[in-house]
Design a protein around this motif. Structure first.
Motif, PDB file in Angstrom:
ATOM      1  N   SER A  87       0.861  -1.191   0.000  1.00 28.57           N
ATOM      2  CA  SER A  87       0.000   0.000   0.000  1.00 28.57           C
ATOM      3  C   SER A  87       0.890   1.232   0.000  1.00 28.57           C
ATOM      4  O   SER A  87       2.087   1.142   0.312  1.00 28.57           O
ATOM      5  N   PRO A  88       0.312   2.419  -0.325  1.00 23.75           N
ATOM      6  CA  PRO A  88       1.134   3.640  -0.278  1.00 23.75           C
ATOM      7  C   PRO A  88       1.707   3.917   1.106  1.00 23.75           C
ATOM      8  O   PRO A  88       2.784   4.508   1.220  1.00 23.75           O
ATOM      9  N   VAL A  89       1.007   3.486   2.151  1.00 22.47           N
ATOM     10  CA  VAL A  89       1.502   3.721   3.507  1.00 22.47           C
ATOM     11  C   VAL A  89       2.589   2.725   3.887  1.00 22.47           C
ATOM     12  O   VAL A  89       3.618   3.086   4.456  1.00 22.47           O
ATOM     13  N   LEU A  90       2.384   1.445   3.556  1.00 23.03           N
ATOM     14  CA  LEU A  90       3.313   0.401   3.969  1.00 23.03           C
ATOM     15  C   LEU A  90       4.421   0.136   2.951  1.00 23.03           C
ATOM     16  O   LEU A  90       5.410  -0.527   3.267  1.00 23.03           O
ATOM     17  N   GLY A  91       4.253   0.627   1.721  1.00 23.36           N
ATOM     18  CA  GLY A  91       5.286   0.443   0.710  1.00 23.36           C
ATOM     19  C   GLY A  91       5.366  -0.992   0.216  1.00 23.36           C
ATOM     20  O   GLY A  91       4.361  -1.717   0.164  1.00 23.36           O
ATOM     21  N   HIS A  92       6.565  -1.437  -0.165  1.00 22.11           N
ATOM     22  CA  HIS A  92       6.769  -2.790  -0.669  1.00 22.11           C
ATOM     23  C   HIS A  92       7.031  -3.762   0.477  1.00 22.11           C
ATOM     24  O   HIS A  92       7.500  -3.379   1.546  1.00 22.11           O
ATOM     25  N   CYS A  93       6.748  -5.017   0.208  1.00 19.64           N
ATOM     26  CA  CYS A  93       6.929  -6.067   1.199  1.00 19.64           C
ATOM     27  C   CYS A  93       8.403  -6.154   1.614  1.00 19.64           C
ATOM     28  O   CYS A  93       9.286  -6.173   0.757  1.00 19.64           O
ATOM     29  N   PRO A 158       7.962   2.058   4.166  1.00 25.40           N
ATOM     30  CA  PRO A 158       6.781   2.672   4.780  1.00 25.40           C
ATOM     31  C   PRO A 158       6.866   4.190   4.770  1.00 25.40           C
ATOM     32  O   PRO A 158       7.919   4.778   5.052  1.00 25.40           O
ATOM     33  N   ALA A 159       5.746   4.831   4.430  1.00 28.65           N
ATOM     34  CA  ALA A 159       5.737   6.274   4.235  1.00 28.65           C
ATOM     35  C   ALA A 159       5.749   7.048   5.550  1.00 28.65           C
ATOM     36  O   ALA A 159       6.169   8.205   5.597  1.00 28.65           O
ATOM     37  N   MET A 160       5.273   6.429   6.638  1.00 28.76           N
ATOM     38  CA  MET A 160       5.205   7.117   7.925  1.00 28.76           C
ATOM     39  C   MET A 160       4.445   8.444   7.801  1.00 28.76           C
ATOM     40  O   MET A 160       4.909   9.498   8.213  1.00 28.76           O
ATOM     41  N   ALA A 161       3.267   8.376   7.179  1.00 30.28           N
ATOM     42  CA  ALA A 161       2.450   9.571   6.997  1.00 30.28           C
ATOM     43  C   ALA A 161       1.963  10.082   8.352  1.00 30.28           C
ATOM     44  O   ALA A 161       1.826   9.327   9.313  1.00 30.28           O
ATOM     45  N   SER A 162       1.716  11.386   8.431  1.00 27.92           N
ATOM     46  CA  SER A 162       1.259  11.969   9.693  1.00 27.92           C
ATOM     47  C   SER A 162      -0.103  11.399  10.067  1.00 27.92           C
ATOM     48  O   SER A 162      -0.933  11.082   9.212  1.00 27.92           O
ATOM     49  N   VAL A 163      -0.327  11.227  11.352  1.00 27.99           N
ATOM     50  CA  VAL A 163      -1.568  10.646  11.866  1.00 27.99           C
ATOM     51  C   VAL A 163      -2.255  11.660  12.772  1.00 27.99           C
ATOM     52  O   VAL A 163      -1.620  12.267  13.643  1.00 27.99           O
ATOM     53  N   ARG A 164      -3.540  11.857  12.564  1.00 31.14           N
ATOM     54  CA  ARG A 164      -4.333  12.747  13.433  1.00 31.14           C
ATOM     55  C   ARG A 164      -4.772  11.943  14.650  1.00 31.14           C
ATOM     56  O   ARG A 164      -5.765  11.223  14.618  1.00 31.14           O
ATOM     57  N   ASP A 177       2.869   6.906  12.552  1.00 39.80           N
ATOM     58  CA  ASP A 177       3.948   7.835  12.198  1.00 39.80           C
ATOM     59  C   ASP A 177       5.164   7.689  13.100  1.00 39.80           C
ATOM     60  O   ASP A 177       6.098   8.479  13.039  1.00 39.80           O
ATOM     61  N   ASP A 178       5.157   6.662  13.950  1.00 41.46           N
ATOM     62  CA  ASP A 178       6.305   6.442  14.829  1.00 41.46           C
ATOM     63  C   ASP A 178       6.410   4.967  15.194  1.00 41.46           C
ATOM     64  O   ASP A 178       5.781   4.501  16.137  1.00 41.46           O
ATOM     65  N   TRP A 179       7.225   4.235  14.422  1.00 40.21           N
ATOM     66  CA  TRP A 179       7.432   2.804  14.680  1.00 40.21           C
ATOM     67  C   TRP A 179       8.757   2.574  15.415  1.00 40.21           C
ATOM     68  O   TRP A 179       9.360   1.514  15.295  1.00 40.21           O
ATOM     69  N   THR A 180       9.199   3.540  16.164  1.00 40.11           N
ATOM     70  CA  THR A 180      10.483   3.408  16.858  1.00 40.11           C
ATOM     71  C   THR A 180      10.520   2.131  17.697  1.00 40.11           C
ATOM     72  O   THR A 180       9.643   1.894  18.531  1.00 40.11           O
ATOM     73  N   GLY A 181      11.543   1.306  17.456  1.00 36.34           N
ATOM     74  CA  GLY A 181      11.681   0.061  18.198  1.00 36.34           C
ATOM     75  C   GLY A 181      10.945  -1.113  17.591  1.00 36.34           C
ATOM     76  O   GLY A 181      11.008  -2.223  18.119  1.00 36.34           O
ATOM     77  N   LYS A 202      -3.709   2.700   7.836  1.00 39.66           N
ATOM     78  CA  LYS A 202      -2.991   3.958   8.030  1.00 39.66           C
ATOM     79  C   LYS A 202      -1.640   3.772   8.713  1.00 39.66           C
ATOM     80  O   LYS A 202      -0.947   4.741   9.005  1.00 39.66           O
ATOM     81  N   GLY A 203      -1.297   2.503   8.991  1.00 43.38           N
ATOM     82  CA  GLY A 203      -0.011   2.241   9.629  1.00 43.38           C
ATOM     83  C   GLY A 203      -0.088   2.123  11.131  1.00 43.38           C
ATOM     84  O   GLY A 203       0.911   1.811  11.786  1.00 43.38           O
ATOM     85  N   ASN A 204      -1.269   2.393  11.730  1.00 40.01           N
ATOM     86  CA  ASN A 204      -1.429   2.217  13.163  1.00 40.01           C
ATOM     87  C   ASN A 204      -1.512   0.733  13.497  1.00 40.01           C
ATOM     88  O   ASN A 204      -2.090  -0.054  12.739  1.00 40.01           O
TER      89      ASN A 204
END
Length: 247
Positions: A87-93, A158-164, A177-181, A202-204
């Motif tokens: 997906s545009p948010v997660l990118g390629h496998c 992964p695009a790490m798009a901003s999340v509301r 927008d923050d997968w740190t760790g 959305k990457g959450n």
């Protein structure tokens, strides 16, 4: 190629590089046919060094020593990545490719419309296409290079798009927008367990609290992952699932 062939303790084994050094690639070994084999004479077995599993894996059988050596030389040492766009948010496998869809070898030895697939994606991407283990394809034809890639353009991370954050009634365990760790993994639905972090569109990522199998007439069983805060993730048709794991 700088790496050299090293003979073993007898003339029936050759190693590509010094065994277990960083650039070591594997070995070929001569096997004499016995009365139960379908061929006559001898064959050469090819075993490549799997850098992920850290062990030897069988790859190929050749008629001559040189054919066996050339087959091992063609196998890309550290393998390749899956080419499926998620997906545009997660990118390629991000998973390692284990199969390539095979339409044969082109006139110049290129892959013809082939795509590299990880194990989870191989179950539902281009299901009617023949697929061949990547190491076997390379041993048969040629090394796969980036120029052969089925990806149009660059591989996307992964695009790490901003999340509301205020827009969600169910608060994720990890925000998109923050997968740190954490790092992204792609798995079969059956590999998702209670406690896994399922990644939504959305990457959450939400924590799986229970799992239901929902029968659907004339279709594969749907997996329903019930997550924290009442969020629900549906996996239909056996499709691969994105999860986060701690680094």
């Amino acid at each position: 190629m700088d790496i050299k062939w090293v003979p073993g303790s007898n003339d029936g084994t050759w190693y590509l590089g010094k065994q277990y050094e960083p650039d070591y690639r594997g070995y070929v070994v001569r096997t004499q046919a016995d009365e139960n084999d379908v061929w006559e004479g001898e064959k050469w077995y090819v075993y490549y060094w799997d850098f992920v599993l850290e062990g030897h894996e069988w790859a190929y059988v050749a008629d001559t020593l040189r054919d066996a050596q050339m087959a091992l030389e063609r196998i890309t040492p550290k393998g390749h990545l899956c080419e499926v766009f998620i997906s545009p948010v997660l990118g390629h496998c991000p998973e390692r490719a284990v199969y390539v869809t095979d339409n044969g070898e082109g006139e110049a030895g290129e892959r013809l419309q082939g795509i590299l697939l990880c194990d989870p994606h191989s179950r539902h991407v281009m299901p009617k296409e023949k697929r061949v283990p990547v190491h076997l394809w390379e041993a048969d034809y040629r090394s796969i290079s980036p120029e052969d890639s089925a990806i149009v353009g660059e591989r996307l991370s992964p695009a790490m798009a901003s999340v509301r954050r205020g827009a969600y009634l169910s608060v994720p365990v990890v925000w998109g927008d923050d997968w740190t760790g954490y790092r992204l993994r792609i798995v079969d639905p059956g590999s998702v367990k209670v406690g896994s972090l399922a990644v939504f569109g959305k990457g959450n990522a939400f924590r799986v609290e229970s799992i239901d199998k929902v029968p659907i007439p004339d279709d594969p069983t749907m997996m329903r992952f019930n997550c924290n805060g009442g969020a629900t993730y549906l996996a239909t048709g056996g499709r691969a699932v994105a999860i986060l794991v701690q680094e």
